[in-house]
Design an enzyme around this catalytic site. Structure first.
Site, PDB file in Angstrom:
ATOM      1  N   PRO A  18      -3.287   3.398   1.481  1.00 54.35           N
ATOM      2  CA  PRO A  18      -2.628   3.736   0.216  1.00 54.35           C
ATOM      3  C   PRO A  18      -1.532   2.719  -0.061  1.00 54.35           C
ATOM      4  CG  PRO A  18      -1.832   5.167   1.974  1.00 54.35           C
ATOM      5  CD  PRO A  18      -2.951   4.347   2.559  1.00 54.35           C
ATOM      6  N   MET A  19      -1.508   2.185  -1.278  1.00 56.72           N
ATOM      7  CA  MET A  19      -0.485   1.210  -1.652  1.00 56.72           C
ATOM      8  C   MET A  19       0.016   1.531  -3.051  1.00 56.72           C
ATOM      9  SD  MET A  19      -2.037  -2.347  -0.072  1.00 56.72           S
ATOM     10  CE  MET A  19      -3.771  -1.954  -0.384  1.00 56.72           C
ATOM     11  N   CYS A 105       6.733   5.077   4.347  1.00 55.84           N
ATOM     12  CA  CYS A 105       7.258   4.208   3.293  1.00 55.84           C
ATOM     13  C   CYS A 105       8.664   3.734   3.647  1.00 55.84           C
ATOM     14  CB  CYS A 105       7.276   4.941   1.952  1.00 55.84           C
ATOM     15  SG  CYS A 105       7.965   3.939   0.605  1.00 55.84           S
ATOM     16  N   LYS A 143       0.348   9.420   7.732  1.00 54.05           N
ATOM     17  CA  LYS A 143       0.487   7.971   7.881  1.00 54.05           C
ATOM     18  C   LYS A 143       1.952   7.680   8.166  1.00 54.05           C
ATOM     19  CE  LYS A 143      -0.644   3.480   5.874  1.00 54.05           C
ATOM     20  NZ  LYS A 143       0.621   2.788   6.119  1.00 54.05           N
ATOM     21  N   ASN A 208      -3.229   0.414  11.807  1.00 53.49           N
ATOM     22  CA  ASN A 208      -2.973  -0.356  10.594  1.00 53.49           C
ATOM     23  C   ASN A 208      -1.921  -1.420  10.907  1.00 53.49           C
ATOM     24  OD1 ASN A 208      -0.863   0.208   7.812  1.00 53.49           O
ATOM     25  ND2 ASN A 208      -2.727  -0.989   7.693  1.00 53.49           N
ATOM     26  N   GLY A 209      -2.127  -2.618  10.337  1.00 51.19           N
ATOM     27  CA  GLY A 209      -1.146  -3.684  10.515  1.00 51.19           C
ATOM     28  C   GLY A 209      -1.776  -4.983  10.955  1.00 51.19           C
ATOM     29  N   GLY A 232      -4.727  -2.859   4.619  1.00 46.95           N
ATOM     30  CA  GLY A 232      -3.849  -2.794   3.460  1.00 46.95           C
ATOM     31  C   GLY A 232      -3.725  -4.141   2.777  1.00 46.95           C
ATOM     32  N   ARG A 233      -2.701  -4.903   3.163  1.00 48.93           N
ATOM     33  CA  ARG A 233      -2.420  -6.171   2.486  1.00 48.93           C
ATOM     34  C   ARG A 233      -3.552  -7.187   2.608  1.00 48.93           C
ATOM     35  NH1 ARG A 233       2.486  -8.773   4.669  1.00 48.93           N
ATOM     36  NH2 ARG A 233       1.687  -7.946   6.637  1.00 48.93           N
TER      37      ARG A 233
END
Length: 325
Positions: A18-19, A105, A143, A208-209, A232-233
């Site tokens: 999610p972004m 976040c 998350k 994630n990462g 994500g990114r």
């Protein structure tokens, strides 16, 4: 609990992270066309806004999805259990397959107010939110990050979350303080998995990462035995990140994806007003790596409408068509 879709996923499964202002219904469909993940999450949806008398209208666009995106999970944030209780019931009625709580976040006006990653400093509230989110019967996931300030916080924090009987735990392998400025702490994955196995073996573990694509994710899953991979990114440098058979992609394919993005933006704007202003941030995904891309991107950044972008693309392809590969 209603059916727990997480249990039916392949291993490893792949998730689009999610972004904020990114993973709306438009962009999710573009990603699906390029290479589909196993699970989609929505953008961040503010539980307080949703529960405000006038709030449902303000968040409706964030919660728009189509059935061909299933399984899709509503990603929510806040710090009031009663709002989470109401929202969980509402998300089940809307047809979401799961509810995911944002505890990661790092943005100051979120974390600084004890929400998002700020919940790492409020473990009792975090536990209350998780239990409240179960009211709608959907599988609840979380998350989060390794800690708020120090990496060493991870064991106590993740133990606490794992004790809450959640369906899936997605961990961004950095602290809130680290943001995305340092390499993700892949070296901690074995210890985190061991902790999961000891505390909550039925909770799925997603990492994630710094994971750019499916192939890297598959290697990590094989090496460490995690259940899921979240990207994500990485999607910003490779919109085809989830494709099962990696291959070279032509400039024409990238331009076609941009055209699809423009078309979907216009289509969904008919249902819910979508401002044009955020759209140019996506152009760097598609306008890169081919002759004339930089100049075209600069031109597109100065546009005010999707039709202006289409006109620039048409002109570019007329000039460079032979060079588009």
């Amino acid at each position: 609990m209603t059916e727990n879709f997480w249990r039916e996923l392949p291993r490893p499964f792949f998730v689009l992270a999610p972004m904020e202002d990114v993973t709306d219904v438009v962009f999710r469909h573009v990603v699906s066309e390029a290479g589909r993940p196993d699970v989609f999450f929505t953008e961040f949806t503010n539980s307080e806004s949703y529960c405000h008398p006038d709030g449902k209208d303000s968040v409706r666009g964030r919660l728009t999805f189509t059935e061909d995106e299933q399984p899709i999970v509503a990603h929510i944030w806040g710090d009031k259990p009663e709002n989470f209780r109401k929202m969980s019931i509402g998300m089940a009625e809307l047809g979401f397959k799961g509810l995911d709580i944002n505890m990661g976040c790092p943005v100051p006006n979120v974390a600084g107010n004890g929400k998002g990653s700020g919940l790492i400093c409020r473990p009792a509230v975090a536990a209350e939110l998780i239990q409240a989110a179960k009211a709608g019967g959907l599988p609840v996931s979380v998350k989060t990050r390794l800690g708020y300030t120090d990496v060493d916080e991870w064991r106590e924090w993740l133990t606490h979350i794992l004790k809450q009987d959640i369906a899936n735990l997605s961990i961004h392998l950095r602290t809130r303080a680290e943001m995305s400025k340092v390499d993700a702490h892949w070296e901690l994955i074995p210890e985190i998995k061991k902790l999961r196995d000891e505390v909550a073996p039925d909770t799925l573990l997603t990492i994630n990462g710094d994971i750019p694509d499916r192939q890297t994710g598959l290697k990590l899953a094989e090496q460490y035995g995690v259940d899921g991979i979240m990207i994500g990114r990485g999607i910003f440098t490779n919109p085809f990140a989830f494709e099962k058979e990696p291959k070279e992609h032509s400039s024409k394919e990238l331009l076609d994806l941009l055209r699809l993005h423009l078309d979907l933006h216009d289509e969904y704007s008919k249902e819910e007003a979508r401002p044009y202003k955020p759209l140019p941030r996506f152009f760097k995904i598609y306008l890169r790596g081919f002759r004339g891309a930089s100049e075209l991107r600069n031109q597109c950044m100065n546009t005010k409408s999707t039709d202006e972008v289409r006109a620039l693309l048409d002109d570019f392809e007329r000039k460079y068509l032979d060079g588009i590969e």
